[in-house]
Write a protein that holds these residues in place. Structure first.
Motif, PDB file in Angstrom:
ATOM      1  N   LYS A  20       5.438 -34.729 131.462  1.00  0.00           N
ATOM      2  CA  LYS A  20       4.691 -35.297 130.347  1.00  0.00           C
ATOM      3  C   LYS A  20       3.214 -35.002 130.570  1.00  0.00           C
ATOM      4  O   LYS A  20       2.642 -35.394 131.585  1.00  0.00           O
ATOM      5  N   LEU A  21       2.596 -34.305 129.610  1.00  0.00           N
ATOM      6  CA  LEU A  21       1.208 -33.894 129.711  1.00  0.00           C
ATOM      7  C   LEU A  21       0.424 -34.519 128.561  1.00  0.00           C
ATOM      8  O   LEU A  21       0.749 -34.303 127.397  1.00  0.00           O
ATOM      9  N   SER A  22      -0.591 -35.308 128.885  1.00  0.00           N
ATOM     10  CA  SER A  22      -1.458 -35.930 127.875  1.00  0.00           C
ATOM     11  C   SER A  22      -2.837 -35.295 127.991  1.00  0.00           C
ATOM     12  O   SER A  22      -3.412 -35.227 129.082  1.00  0.00           O
ATOM     13  N   ILE A  23      -3.362 -34.817 126.858  1.00  0.00           N
ATOM     14  CA  ILE A  23      -4.642 -34.125 126.853  1.00  0.00           C
ATOM     15  C   ILE A  23      -5.530 -34.729 125.776  1.00  0.00           C
ATOM     16  O   ILE A  23      -5.095 -34.900 124.632  1.00  0.00           O
ATOM     17  N   SER A  24      -6.773 -35.046 126.125  1.00  0.00           N
ATOM     18  CA  SER A  24      -7.753 -35.471 125.134  1.00  0.00           C
ATOM     19  C   SER A  24      -8.775 -34.349 124.977  1.00  0.00           C
ATOM     20  O   SER A  24      -8.847 -33.439 125.799  1.00  0.00           O
ATOM     21  N   GLY A  25      -9.563 -34.413 123.915  1.00  0.00           N
ATOM     22  CA  GLY A  25     -10.565 -33.389 123.670  1.00  0.00           C
ATOM     23  C   GLY A  25      -9.990 -32.130 123.036  1.00  0.00           C
ATOM     24  O   GLY A  25     -10.573 -31.059 123.123  1.00  0.00           O
ATOM     25  N   VAL A  26      -8.851 -32.273 122.363  1.00  0.00           N
ATOM     26  CA  VAL A  26      -8.211 -31.130 121.708  1.00  0.00           C
ATOM     27  C   VAL A  26      -8.775 -30.981 120.303  1.00  0.00           C
ATOM     28  O   VAL A  26      -8.827 -31.941 119.539  1.00  0.00           O
ATOM     29  N   GLU A  27      -9.210 -29.778 119.981  1.00  0.00           N
ATOM     30  CA  GLU A  27      -9.765 -29.509 118.655  1.00  0.00           C
ATOM     31  C   GLU A  27      -8.691 -29.017 117.687  1.00  0.00           C
ATOM     32  O   GLU A  27      -8.674 -29.399 116.534  1.00  0.00           O
TER      33      GLU A  27
END
Length: 95
Positions: A20-27
């Protein structure tokens, strides 16, 4: 640089058990399939490779993406995806 811009340029990448990969700052999401996902982020283009990859949550308004599947690699590139913003996931859906 104003405070809002500084907050928007932050990015967090959290990988849990390679599943499970959570990423913030995605445009925006540029491209995806079961083995590769390409994202434009505030820190540059990001390529996630693995098996059975699935975007389970996508909120581009907040810049958050959650990916499930087996993650084998996460790579930042110098490639500028902002020029192809209209051809991202939403751009393809609303052509």
């Amino acid at each position: 640089m104003n405070e809002k811009k500084a907050v928007n340029s932050r990015q967090n990448v959290i990988l849990e058990n390679r599943e499970k990969l959570s990423i913030s700052g995605v445009e925006h999401v540029d491209n995806f399939n079961e083995t590769s996902i390409t994202l434009a982020t505030v820190k540059g283009a990001m390529i996630i490779k693995g098996n059975e990859l699935n975007i389970s949550k996508l909120n581009l308004e907040d810049g958050n993406v959650t990916i499930e599947g087996i993650v084998n690699s996460i790579t930042y590139t110098n490639k500028d995806l902002s020029k192809s913003k209209g051809s991202g996931l939403l751009g393809k859906m609303f052509k």
